[in-house]
Design a protein around this motif. Sequence first.
Motif, PDB file in Angstrom:
ATOM      1  N   ARG A  81    -101.990 -41.382  11.434  1.00 12.24           N
ATOM      2  CA  ARG A  81    -100.961 -40.743  10.593  1.00 12.24           C
ATOM      3  C   ARG A  81    -100.547 -41.678   9.452  1.00 12.24           C
ATOM      4  O   ARG A  81    -100.380 -41.247   8.292  1.00 12.24           O
ATOM      5  CB  ARG A  81     -99.748 -40.382  11.441  1.00 12.24           C
ATOM      6  N   ASN A  90    -103.329 -41.916   6.895  1.00 13.08           N
ATOM      7  CA  ASN A  90    -103.836 -40.627   6.412  1.00 13.08           C
ATOM      8  C   ASN A  90    -105.341 -40.504   6.626  1.00 13.08           C
ATOM      9  O   ASN A  90    -106.105 -40.172   5.719  1.00 13.08           O
ATOM     10  CB  ASN A  90    -103.499 -40.448   4.929  1.00 13.08           C
ATOM     11  N   THR A  91    -105.774 -40.804   7.872  1.00  8.78           N
ATOM     12  CA  THR A  91    -107.182 -40.690   8.226  1.00  8.78           C
ATOM     13  C   THR A  91    -107.303 -39.942   9.544  1.00  8.78           C
ATOM     14  O   THR A  91    -106.297 -39.499  10.113  1.00  8.78           O
ATOM     15  CB  THR A  91    -107.841 -42.083   8.319  1.00  8.78           C
TER      16      THR A  91
END
Length: 436
Positions: A417, A420-421
């Motif tokens: 989170r 952002n992967t």
Amino acid sequence: MKTLFIDCSMGAAGDMLMGALYELLTPPQQEDFLETMNHLLSKNISVTATPCEKCGIYGTKMNVSIYGKTEETSLSETSSHTFHDAHTSYSDILAQIDSLAVSSWVKQHAKEVYTLIGNAESYVHHTDITQIHFHEVGTLDAVMDVVGCCILLERLAPEQILASPVHVGSGTVSCAHGVLPVPAPATAEILQGIPIYSGTITGELCTPTGAALLKHFVRQFLPMPPMTVQKTGYGMGTKDFTTANCLRIFFGDMDILPVPSKRQLPHISPSSAIKAPTDSENHPDFYTEGFHNLDQILELSCNLDDMTPEAISYTMDVLLEAGALDVFTTPVHMKKNRSGLLLTCLCNMEQESIFSRLILEHTTTRGIRIHPCYRRILDASFEKVSTPYGTITIKVSTGYGIHKFKPEYDDVAKAAREHNTTFQEVWNAAKDTYLK
């Protein structure tokens, strides 16, 4: 758990079992037992308990006198044959047991034991059980042994009966049919499915009556498991050998279940490098002599078909927060084919009352099934690795030549989170870092 463990290292016979069980009673109970036995049949049949010593060991020799004859003067237990004395049929024996002034429990078990003997004799002689005729003196002696053991077990009321593998002896035994190998054919038939061995003692150590009593009452045959012994009984045999001819019964409590074997797992140090498994590791022995090394837990379960998924989920959270080892549900079909869930909670032995109460309080069930079981677990440790996505905790499991690992979910999900992967990207990075 109230347990009887029967040491069959010198075989088993009906009188030896009765003598050992008799010794587990208190003196007043012993007097009452003999009084009961001596009023079961006619005045021509008597049972006495005589102190006996063999090889420095003292125990009880049970003597059944039939018309003035005892085991030493009557025919071998193994015989079912033509003889000049009176004979009795299988149906006569069952009728005789039914006529005794004993409980229905004793009658039922005594008849089932004697049915084992009758079926074995009929199989050996290639005839129907209704056609088997037993020699009267030997039969009454065996009936008294069987009924006596059933009465004693009813009074002792063990929750489980365990026994060691059975020493059957070796060589031959003489009977009216001639000279037979040991174990006698009927005994061998009864003992099918039971671990036996011959040893070095020449002679018949296990009789059909002893074999039938063991097969009917014993739950499991295994080396003696850990138990807290409260009393020991010795039932003495008739013959004399270089080893004390006695059957020993331990009476006490068991806090854990017995393990069915005593094999040792191959051991590899947790620090060993990961390598291709050997043949022995592909086929490991998952039993160990160290009973106490196994972890015993309880499995609490109940069926539910009238709760919402949300309510069941809340109950699972409550159980896990209270310290349950694991909680899970399994889809099941219940009465009238209603869809339902099997709720299962794993907990430590001493926590049963806590989790049973929580299940009863938070579900609609009216009852809980409680199953004790063993759990073999790998040792767990935690390591932290640095990845491009931050520090990730790795759970490492080792033992029995096994070494495996897994990145912890919470750390992986948090890192995914924040960066952002994907979850898999972080998981692969943590795995690759650990393996370097």
